[in-house]
Design a protein around this motif. Sequence first.
Motif, short mmCIF file in Angstrom:
data_model
loop_
_atom_site.label_atom_id
_atom_site.label_comp_id
_atom_site.label_asym_id
_atom_site.label_seq_id
_atom_site.Cartn_x
_atom_site.Cartn_y
_atom_site.Cartn_z
N PHE A 371 0.84 -1.20 0.00
CA PHE A 371 0.00 0.00 0.00
C PHE A 371 0.87 1.25 0.00
CE2 PHE A 371 -3.57 -2.56 2.03
CZ PHE A 371 -4.28 -2.60 0.85
N GLY A 375 1.07 4.10 -2.75
CA GLY A 375 0.74 5.47 -2.40
C GLY A 375 -0.68 5.63 -1.88
N VAL A 376 -1.09 4.75 -0.98
CA VAL A 376 -2.43 4.87 -0.38
C VAL A 376 -2.27 5.25 1.08
CG1 VAL A 376 -4.67 3.76 -0.25
CG2 VAL A 376 -2.94 2.86 -1.76
N PRO A 377 -2.98 6.26 1.56
CA PRO A 377 -2.88 6.58 2.97
C PRO A 377 -3.56 5.52 3.81
CG PRO A 377 -4.64 7.86 1.98
CD PRO A 377 -3.97 7.09 0.87
N PRO A 378 -3.29 5.41 5.09
CA PRO A 378 -2.47 6.33 5.88
C PRO A 378 -0.98 6.03 5.82
CG PRO A 378 -3.47 4.66 7.27
CD PRO A 378 -3.94 4.39 5.89
N PHE A 382 1.87 7.55 0.40
CA PHE A 382 0.91 8.53 -0.11
C PHE A 382 1.54 9.92 -0.17
CE2 PHE A 382 -2.30 11.68 1.28
CZ PHE A 382 -3.18 11.60 0.23
#
Lengths: 471, 499
Positions: A371, A375-378, A382
């Motif tokens: 993830f 680049g996916v938060p948290p 990201f």
Amino acid sequence: MMTTEILFAMKHELMISFIIFLLLFWKIRSDEPNHKWVLATVNGMLLLSTLMVFMGTTNSMRFNQMFLDSVGSNFQKGLLSLGMLLVSAVSYKWLERNKNLIEFYLLMLSSLLGMFFMISSGNMLMFYIGIELSTIPLAAAANFDLEKRKSSEAAMKLILSSAFSSALLLMGISFLYGSTGTIQFAEMNISLQNTPLSIMAMVLVFAGFAFKISVVPFHLWTADVYEGSPVAVSAFLSVVSKSAVIFIFMNVLFQVFLNLYLSWILVVSLLAFFTIAIGNLFALRQQNIKRFLAFSSIAQMGYMLVALIGYPDQVQSAIIYFLAIYLFSNLAAFGVVGIISEHTGKENIDDYKSFYKNNKFLSWVLAIALFSLAGVPPTAGFFGKLFLIMSGAAKGNYLLIVLAALNLVISFYYYLRIVKAIFMDENAAPIEKTEPGLMPKIALYICMAGILVLGLYGQAYEYITRIIVQY
Amino acid sequence: MNLLLFIIIPFLTSLGVLAVKGQKQVRTVAFIGSVIQLIVSFYLLNQYQNERALGDTAAFLFEQNFAWFPSLGIHFHMGVDGISIAMILLTSLVVVAGVLVSYTMEDLHKEFFFLLILLSLGAYGFFISLDIFTLFFFLEVAVIPKFLLIGIWGSGPKERSAMKLALMLMGGSALIFVGLTGLYYFTPVENEIRTFDLMTLSRLGMPVQAQLFFFPFLFAGFGVFTALFPFHTWVPDGHSSAPTAASMFLAGISMKLGGYGCLRVATFLMPDAAQVYAPYIILLATIAIIYGAFATLMQTDLKYINAYSSISHCGFVLLGIGMLTKTSVTGAVMQMVSHGLMTALFFAAIGMMYSRTHTRLVSQLGGLLKVMPFISSIFIIAGLVSLGLPGFSGFVSEMTVFVGAWQNPNMWYRIATILSCASIVVTAVYILRAAGSSVMGPIKNDHYQSLTDALWNERLAAVVLLSGIVVIGMAPFLLTDLLAPGTDAIMGQIFNTVK
């Protein structure tokens, strides 16, 4: 007085040299050293070398401007030491069983030493020696699984491509010398004019760098080498080695070639786009997880190039910040892959189906690392990726920005494919329960902490920004 | 009132879920956490109204501002106005109902509740953010839970649906991000530092040329989340494959994030472009309304029926935003709240029926009213809300949108309004048909005789949602009064630019 200052300025280099000599003597003294002790010593000293960042430093030039010491390079060396430490900790079991443990560390640490000199170089010769010292031992290390044919193939490919890229680099350096009459970065910057010869020199130096960080169209060696090498070496190549080259690449770009800005901006934009697109498209089809990580790392390099178009200060903080995150994310991913590969020999993405059934901790680590890479938060990935794209947008190159942003979707797909395999796909014979061991577990926890904290705690980025300003 | 509570409580709840062992403890922790959240939401409403009654006319109340990435002008800036409070209330109602409905979840229950709470954390953070980077961050936080919830606990082609949903939402996010960088770099600089702050950006104003370039990115990006035609294709697959609680969250909360973003970010910060592009928005919204309604007619699966009707209903939200009158924008927000509650109730009812009968096909159901009167009544009520029966929230919100739309004298806009209005007839057809053949009539399958009616948790979930629907339906002024200052601010921004 002078001597202590030099000792202080070169503390990282001295530390690594010290470990190298210690290991050499250890090897001479006993043919069968106690692996536990070797590992403990080396890891401990690498930890020291990492912690030396906090001793700080002042900006200074040594040895006729050949060796630059700065707050920024101090931080970068600490980061690389940390990378090496994590690689070594995460592949603890593989190393413990390896009968040529000391030779492995000799090669890797020599390479690390080369990188330190390369980062600190203020002069083309110093830079060239550093980059050679950092790549040649890696080719030997890539062949470390001596019984594997693929390993030899990987080593051969690595040494040939790096020799070729060094040749290009050297050619570029001599052209640069021809057009400016100096090999000092600082003086080149003043006298470099927009002439055909200097453009040619720039293209060659670019090509040399592009090989080392596997930018399309110089990426062909990457996947084969990653697949054939031991996981520890692949991880080192993809994280530590690439980060080091990018650090010096930024220096050269913004110090030496700043006058030629208008010439390189288009080149970098094109390379960035093709690197992202081709890295992504090839990653889609991979079955071997190491090859997959190779192509994903190519695409990540493309995002780094996108950032290069912006304003130097913002670019450098965005890239160093991204590399710090990339280090944790990619090493976590490689760590899990290495542990599984060492225990079961499975390296195929299909083997990871239903991985979650028996290995909850490793599954979450791999998923969070992926993830972060996507680049996916948290996760911090990201922020890293968005700041790269933002810094690339600063001068208004919106076509590239839109393309880069849309490519995030493609990359999202292939990272999710693995997450899907881990959590959702059915598998009659999932990978059995694998105990990573204490050291790797600690390393993976450090990676997780890095992935989560670097993003959510904004001061990390601010700290890097302050370092860059002090450069 | 400290708005940080809306981050801290879900966060602590999710940690609590991870810390305890066993299904009973996990669900109790999740339930307690969400109930506390609901109470805090109502307390916020109370505090907000007290402040307003005392004559506080600031655009946003309870503001807090923490530096996050100060050198990039990114701040953790929070504050609420009536619109965000309405959305927060919606979220907390749906979360409580969602947790209750999945009370008997056994398979990987810990992960399930953790992800549900994480999803709600994203929604709360989104609605209280006044910094558009932070807002975007929270929008994205919700992506992973959605993907995993559908992919792991879903039914049918769950992996494919999860992937499709995640990729389309990611595509939307990529477009939003391009829009955000545009806002960041093209808005004039103040004090030498660029900013993502919503109020500062709206005060400084983006040049019209730049607005015209970036508005489509931003609006389409948020549009993907709220099923803007032609980016609606994730809705049917995602909703129908998701487990019940995730469907409720997706349709009830997640699609509203898009509508809120269209209004609060795209329209508010780029008012000139909003006027230029309004005809296109209205065109797409009208297509979505009519297409959604007719596509629903063809569906045989109850979840697909509700999913396609969601496309149609979310079209009203976009129609209201596109019409750019005060009434229509108020109607759009009301429709968001109303649809959120209604669709969550609908999915809850479908989920309860499915967990007992193991089918969602209208043709296989029948006569359920006799064996499970409570669930069937809930199902019918949800259907009636959906078709806009007076007395429930659906009627007042759709009515407000139409009245507001009619205020716009343009002939083409009026044609769009009439067409959208006509779609309600189609809604009536599919709702009544579905309700008629699935819960009325003879019992189609003998084993239905042995089924039991709703348990206490399911009853409570339905009551929670239904009370929201009825209160809005009976006393819509409560909601419109709450929304008025917020919509006034947005309309002020629009009217400032009218040449």
